[in-house]
Design a protein around this motif. Sequence first.
Motif, short mmCIF file in Angstrom:
data_model
loop_
_atom_site.label_atom_id
_atom_site.label_comp_id
_atom_site.label_asym_id
_atom_site.label_seq_id
_atom_site.Cartn_x
_atom_site.Cartn_y
_atom_site.Cartn_z
N LYS A 5 4.31 -10.12 -1.39
CA LYS A 5 5.07 -9.40 -0.36
C LYS A 5 4.12 -8.53 0.46
O LYS A 5 3.24 -7.88 -0.10
N GLU A 6 4.32 -8.53 1.77
CA GLU A 6 3.51 -7.67 2.63
C GLU A 6 3.96 -6.23 2.48
O GLU A 6 5.11 -5.95 2.14
N SER A 7 3.05 -5.29 2.75
CA SER A 7 3.34 -3.88 2.60
C SER A 7 2.62 -3.09 3.68
O SER A 7 1.54 -3.46 4.13
N ASP A 8 3.23 -1.99 4.08
CA ASP A 8 2.60 -1.08 5.04
C ASP A 8 1.91 0.09 4.34
O ASP A 8 1.44 1.01 5.00
N ILE A 9 1.86 0.07 3.02
CA ILE A 9 1.25 1.16 2.27
C ILE A 9 -0.27 1.08 2.42
O ILE A 9 -0.88 0.02 2.23
N ALA A 10 -0.87 2.20 2.77
CA ALA A 10 -2.33 2.28 2.89
C ALA A 10 -2.88 3.01 1.66
O ALA A 10 -2.27 3.96 1.17
#
Length: 66
Positions: A5-10
């Motif tokens: 799953k893609e994530s925007d968490i850096a």
Amino acid sequence: MGIDKESDIAANLQIGPTTLGMVRIFIEAEGVELPLDFDPEEAEEIAEEIRAAAARARAMAPKGSR
């Protein structure tokens, strides 16, 4: 959240030896600090898994995007 799953968490990732002869993977994200210690043999196994995953990902990438 699954592995694919893609994530925007850096996050920041640091890897290095500890004074006790372990290998530490240190992950830091907003509000999270996660130190993970592994003995050298475990760290080498993890490195092999990362290399294998990179090779599989490279094989799956569309031609010309490398």
